[in-house]
Scaffold this motif. Structure first.
Motif, PDB file in Angstrom:
ATOM      1  N   SER A 187      35.583  23.318  59.265  1.00  0.00           N
ATOM      2  CA  SER A 187      34.996  22.243  59.837  1.00  0.00           C
ATOM      3  C   SER A 187      34.568  21.646  59.484  1.00  0.00           C
ATOM      4  O   SER A 187      33.756  20.341  60.110  1.00  0.00           O
ATOM      5  CB  SER A 187      34.450  23.205  61.353  1.00  0.00           C
ATOM      6  OG  SER A 187      33.592  24.072  60.317  1.00  0.00           O
ATOM      7  N   ASP A 188      33.591  22.205  58.153  1.00  0.00           N
ATOM      8  CA  ASP A 188      33.046  21.266  57.228  1.00  0.00           C
ATOM      9  C   ASP A 188      33.848  20.025  57.236  1.00  0.00           C
ATOM     10  O   ASP A 188      32.850  18.337  56.823  1.00  0.00           O
ATOM     11  CB  ASP A 188      32.421  21.360  56.066  1.00  0.00           C
ATOM     12  CG  ASP A 188      31.255  22.992  56.072  1.00  0.00           C
ATOM     13  OD1 ASP A 188      30.631  23.040  57.570  1.00  0.00           O
ATOM     14  OD2 ASP A 188      31.670  23.656  55.233  1.00  0.00           O
ATOM     15  N   LEU A 189      35.215  19.858  56.948  1.00  0.00           N
ATOM     16  CA  LEU A 189      35.862  19.055  56.777  1.00  0.00           C
ATOM     17  C   LEU A 189      35.511  17.591  57.225  1.00  0.00           C
ATOM     18  O   LEU A 189      36.008  16.964  57.557  1.00  0.00           O
ATOM     19  CB  LEU A 189      37.411  19.152  56.391  1.00  0.00           C
ATOM     20  CG  LEU A 189      37.752  19.893  54.713  1.00  0.00           C
ATOM     21  CD1 LEU A 189      39.192  20.541  54.654  1.00  0.00           C
ATOM     22  CD2 LEU A 189      36.771  19.648  53.628  1.00  0.00           C
ATOM     23  N   HIS A 190      35.202  17.883  58.765  1.00  0.00           N
ATOM     24  CA  HIS A 190      35.763  17.262  60.023  1.00  0.00           C
ATOM     25  C   HIS A 190      34.265  16.748  59.320  1.00  0.00           C
ATOM     26  O   HIS A 190      34.197  15.090  59.509  1.00  0.00           O
ATOM     27  CB  HIS A 190      35.464  17.293  60.928  1.00  0.00           C
ATOM     28  CG  HIS A 190      36.645  19.086  61.551  1.00  0.00           C
ATOM     29  ND1 HIS A 190      37.658  18.727  60.917  1.00  0.00           N
ATOM     30  CD2 HIS A 190      36.085  20.147  62.293  1.00  0.00           C
ATOM     31  CE1 HIS A 190      38.187  19.903  60.971  1.00  0.00           C
ATOM     32  NE2 HIS A 190      37.722  20.521  62.259  1.00  0.00           N
ATOM     33  N   LEU A 191      33.059  16.907  58.767  1.00  0.00           N
ATOM     34  CA  LEU A 191      31.923  16.003  58.459  1.00  0.00           C
ATOM     35  C   LEU A 191      31.871  15.126  57.116  1.00  0.00           C
ATOM     36  O   LEU A 191      31.871  14.643  57.475  1.00  0.00           O
ATOM     37  CB  LEU A 191      30.763  17.501  58.305  1.00  0.00           C
ATOM     38  CG  LEU A 191      29.599  17.948  59.138  1.00  0.00           C
ATOM     39  CD1 LEU A 191      29.514  19.013  58.735  1.00  0.00           C
ATOM     40  CD2 LEU A 191      29.169  17.989  60.536  1.00  0.00           C
ATOM     41  N   TYR A 192      33.201  16.067  56.615  1.00  0.00           N
ATOM     42  CA  TYR A 192      32.904  15.383  54.872  1.00  0.00           C
ATOM     43  C   TYR A 192      33.346  13.899  55.188  1.00  0.00           C
ATOM     44  O   TYR A 192      33.578  12.769  54.599  1.00  0.00           O
ATOM     45  CB  TYR A 192      33.886  15.939  54.284  1.00  0.00           C
ATOM     46  CG  TYR A 192      34.517  15.467  52.873  1.00  0.00           C
ATOM     47  CD1 TYR A 192      33.167  15.382  51.575  1.00  0.00           C
ATOM     48  CD2 TYR A 192      35.290  16.140  52.614  1.00  0.00           C
ATOM     49  CE1 TYR A 192      33.480  15.135  50.639  1.00  0.00           C
ATOM     50  CE2 TYR A 192      36.432  15.323  51.388  1.00  0.00           C
ATOM     51  CZ  TYR A 192      35.349  15.367  50.608  1.00  0.00           C
ATOM     52  OH  TYR A 192      34.770  14.571  49.452  1.00  0.00           O
ATOM     53  N   GLY A 221      42.434  22.429  65.036  1.00  0.00           N
ATOM     54  CA  GLY A 221      41.332  21.902  65.695  1.00  0.00           C
ATOM     55  C   GLY A 221      41.629  19.957  65.483  1.00  0.00           C
ATOM     56  O   GLY A 221      42.867  19.468  65.246  1.00  0.00           O
ATOM     57  N   ALA A 222      40.454  19.382  64.925  1.00  0.00           N
ATOM     58  CA  ALA A 222      40.397  18.025  65.401  1.00  0.00           C
ATOM     59  C   ALA A 222      41.275  17.594  64.182  1.00  0.00           C
ATOM     60  O   ALA A 222      41.477  16.459  64.098  1.00  0.00           O
ATOM     61  CB  ALA A 222      38.692  17.960  64.328  1.00  0.00           C
ATOM     62  N   GLU A 223      41.466  18.662  63.045  1.00  0.00           N
ATOM     63  CA  GLU A 223      42.134  16.992  62.069  1.00  0.00           C
ATOM     64  C   GLU A 223      43.908  17.709  61.527  1.00  0.00           C
ATOM     65  O   GLU A 223      44.590  17.485  60.963  1.00  0.00           O
ATOM     66  CB  GLU A 223      41.451  17.445  60.883  1.00  0.00           C
ATOM     67  CG  GLU A 223      40.053  16.718  60.558  1.00  0.00           C
ATOM     68  CD  GLU A 223      39.619  16.728  59.632  1.00  0.00           C
ATOM     69  OE1 GLU A 223      39.929  15.339  58.812  1.00  0.00           O
ATOM     70  OE2 GLU A 223      38.565  16.923  59.243  1.00  0.00           O
ATOM     71  N   ALA A 224      44.831  17.948  62.881  1.00  0.00           N
ATOM     72  CA  ALA A 224      46.184  17.708  63.272  1.00  0.00           C
ATOM     73  C   ALA A 224      47.004  16.954  62.232  1.00  0.00           C
ATOM     74  O   ALA A 224      45.785  15.885  62.497  1.00  0.00           O
ATOM     75  CB  ALA A 224      46.273  18.298  63.744  1.00  0.00           C
ATOM     76  N   ALA A 275      37.790  23.875  65.800  1.00  0.00           N
ATOM     77  CA  ALA A 275      36.511  22.651  65.813  1.00  0.00           C
ATOM     78  C   ALA A 275      36.644  21.402  66.705  1.00  0.00           C
ATOM     79  O   ALA A 275      37.653  20.800  66.312  1.00  0.00           O
ATOM     80  CB  ALA A 275      35.669  22.551  64.749  1.00  0.00           C
ATOM     81  N   TYR A 276      36.899  20.966  68.066  1.00  0.00           N
ATOM     82  CA  TYR A 276      36.343  20.235  68.943  1.00  0.00           C
ATOM     83  C   TYR A 276      35.439  18.850  68.258  1.00  0.00           C
ATOM     84  O   TYR A 276      34.530  19.762  68.967  1.00  0.00           O
ATOM     85  CB  TYR A 276      37.633  19.608  69.276  1.00  0.00           C
ATOM     86  CG  TYR A 276      39.244  20.041  69.753  1.00  0.00           C
ATOM     87  CD1 TYR A 276      39.696  18.960  69.338  1.00  0.00           C
ATOM     88  CD2 TYR A 276      39.332  22.013  69.093  1.00  0.00           C
ATOM     89  CE1 TYR A 276      41.731  19.826  68.749  1.00  0.00           C
ATOM     90  CE2 TYR A 276      40.964  21.849  69.177  1.00  0.00           C
ATOM     91  CZ  TYR A 276      41.448  20.628  68.751  1.00  0.00           C
ATOM     92  OH  TYR A 276      43.166  21.026  68.845  1.00  0.00           O
ATOM     93  N   GLY A 277      35.340  18.657  68.324  1.00  0.00           N
ATOM     94  CA  GLY A 277      34.105  17.636  69.209  1.00  0.00           C
ATOM     95  C   GLY A 277      34.890  16.599  70.188  1.00  0.00           C
ATOM     96  O   GLY A 277      35.523  17.261  71.305  1.00  0.00           O
ATOM     97  N   PRO A 278      34.122  16.109  71.285  1.00  0.00           N
ATOM     98  CA  PRO A 278      34.596  15.094  71.874  1.00  0.00           C
ATOM     99  C   PRO A 278      35.636  14.586  72.114  1.00  0.00           C
ATOM    100  O   PRO A 278      35.964  14.322  70.948  1.00  0.00           O
ATOM    101  CB  PRO A 278      32.663  13.912  72.448  1.00  0.00           C
ATOM    102  CG  PRO A 278      31.803  14.320  71.492  1.00  0.00           C
ATOM    103  CD  PRO A 278      32.117  15.359  70.988  1.00  0.00           C
ATOM    104  N   ILE A 279      36.393  14.750  72.791  1.00  0.00           N
ATOM    105  CA  ILE A 279      37.559  14.193  72.944  1.00  0.00           C
ATOM    106  C   ILE A 279      38.235  14.102  73.625  1.00  0.00           C
ATOM    107  O   ILE A 279      37.992  14.574  75.963  1.00  0.00           O
ATOM    108  CB  ILE A 279      39.034  15.271  72.574  1.00  0.00           C
ATOM    109  CG1 ILE A 279      40.017  15.042  72.439  1.00  0.00           C
ATOM    110  CG2 ILE A 279      38.668  16.465  73.225  1.00  0.00           C
ATOM    111  CD1 ILE A 279      40.914  15.982  71.639  1.00  0.00           C
TER     112      ILE A 279
END
Length: 382
Positions: free
Chosen positions: A40-45, A256-259, A300-304
């Motif tokens: 999930s750090d990669l979503h930030l990165y 999560g977020a980066e499928a 990990a998901y943000g607002p979607i």
């Protein structure tokens, strides 16, 4: 001190920052002995999480030694070896009283849903994380625990998020004896979820990914069957075939977020800052589970606002369960499993990277190079 610092998407470096200080009587300052890079750090990165500010230090998986304590701290002493859950929580609000530590009401002024998370953008409270030599730990009498003498740092750091979250994902599935469980994503959390599913009585565990080295780890570490979605025109159809055209009893979304394969996600997330996720894996989970089955989500998901197949979930009578893991709630049972020798968390560690080389570590992990599954960060490596 030396700390990882975010300078924009795909740009991180190590800089000098002030050693954090006691800001509240119940704070502690911990000297980090080991940290990790989480998926999930990669979503930030990658710039996909809103309000990730330049100058932030990432890192929500870390263990260390207590360096300083505030005057109100009663449970910790300088020199204690501690593990710190990724959740920052007060321990006394309505939600903490019910064990929902990840939903604490008092630690994140920027959101009403999630509580505080170390090093995970101002959306999650704006706290600096543990990819540094020192970190401030709020509510030090509530979050951290002294590491048992029998548990080494490499195993302990994985209990601060990855293992606890994977175990929690299996818990949310409500697995009963003999269930067919499919796990989407063979990163560390998915691998831990697959391994945990056996502990809860699963009769069959299937892991779906597209990277062969991760699928091999699913076979050897999680003892799971594997499917490479890149080899099939429609992975959902293949899942139906392999389950007698019924579907799995439980589907776990550990992606999560980066499928893979969602350009819209990168445009709206990285460029327009409108969302933090792609629904690909979640929709696969909804489609792959049987009618009346359960979908567990701890990716990990943000607002979607993307097109999640909610209507299909309704018409199939699915149970959807999800949350950020309340990490500390998982520790007593996980300690029992580890002491019984059921598995060793650090078996998934592939890289040990000095803090000074963390930019290269992010590149390796993000680009799936060198068979990287779980990288640890060593702040004071020789």
């Amino acid at each position: 001190m030396r700390a990882m610092v975010y300078r924009g998407p795909y740009k991180v470096r190590v800089e000098e920052k002030d050693i954090p200080t006691i800001e509240h009587p119940n704070d502690a300052v911990v000297r980090v002995s080991m940290a990790a890079i989480c998926g999930s750090d990669l979503h930030l990165y990658h710039g996909l999480m809103p309000d990730t500010r330049v100058g932030t230090t990432f890192g929500h998986e870390f263990v260390g030694v207590v360096h300083e304590v505030g005057p109100s701290v009663q449970n910790l002493r300088v020199g204690d070896r501690v593990m710190v859950p990724f959740n920052i929580f007060c321990g006394s609000c309505f939600f903490c009283a019910r064990g929902l530590y990840s939903n604490c009401h008092n630690v994140n002024p920027n959101a009403t849903a999630v509580g505080g998370i170390y090093g995970y953008s101002h959306t999650c409270g704006g706290y600096d994380g543990g990819q540094a030599e020192y970190v401030r730990v709020p509510f030090a009498d509530v979050g951290p625990s002294i590491i048992p003498a029998w548990l080494d740092d490499e195993d302990a750091v994985l209990l601060t998020d990855a293992l606890a979250t994977g175990y929690f994902g299996a818990q949310l599935g409500g697995i009963t004896e003999g269930d067919v469980v499919v796990v989407f994503g063979a990163g560390p959390v998915g691998l831990y979820a697959a391994r945990s599913a056996w502990l809860m009585g699963a009769g069959r565990v299937i892991v779906v990914d597209h990277l062969e080295y991760r699928l091999e780890k699913a076979r050897t570490f999680a003892h799971a069957e594997t499917l490479n979605f890149a080899e099939y025109d429609d992975i959902v159809v293949e899942m139906k075939k392999t389950t007698g055209y019924l579907g799995a009893d439980v589907a776990i979304d550990a992606v999560g977020a980066e499928a893979d394969g969602d350009l819209l996600q990168h445009v709206t997330g990285a460029k327009l800052k409108l969302q933090g996720g792609s629904p690909v894996a979640l929709n696969w989970a909804i489609d792959s589970v049987r009618k009346g089955g359960t979908v567990s989500v701890m990716g990990a998901y943000g607002p979607i606002f993307s097109a999640v197949k909610f209507g299909d979930a309704v018409n199939k009578g699915l149970t959807l369960r999800m949350n950020q893991c309340p990490v500390k709630r998982q520790w007593p049972r996980l300690f029992e499993h580890l002491q019984a020798g059921y598995f060793r968390p650090s078996d998934l560690v592939t890289h040990r990277i000095p803090l000074e080389h963390i930019a290269e570590g992010y590149h390796i992990f993000s680009s799936k190079l060198d068979g990287c599954i779980k990288p640890l960060i060593v702040p004071n490596a020789a």
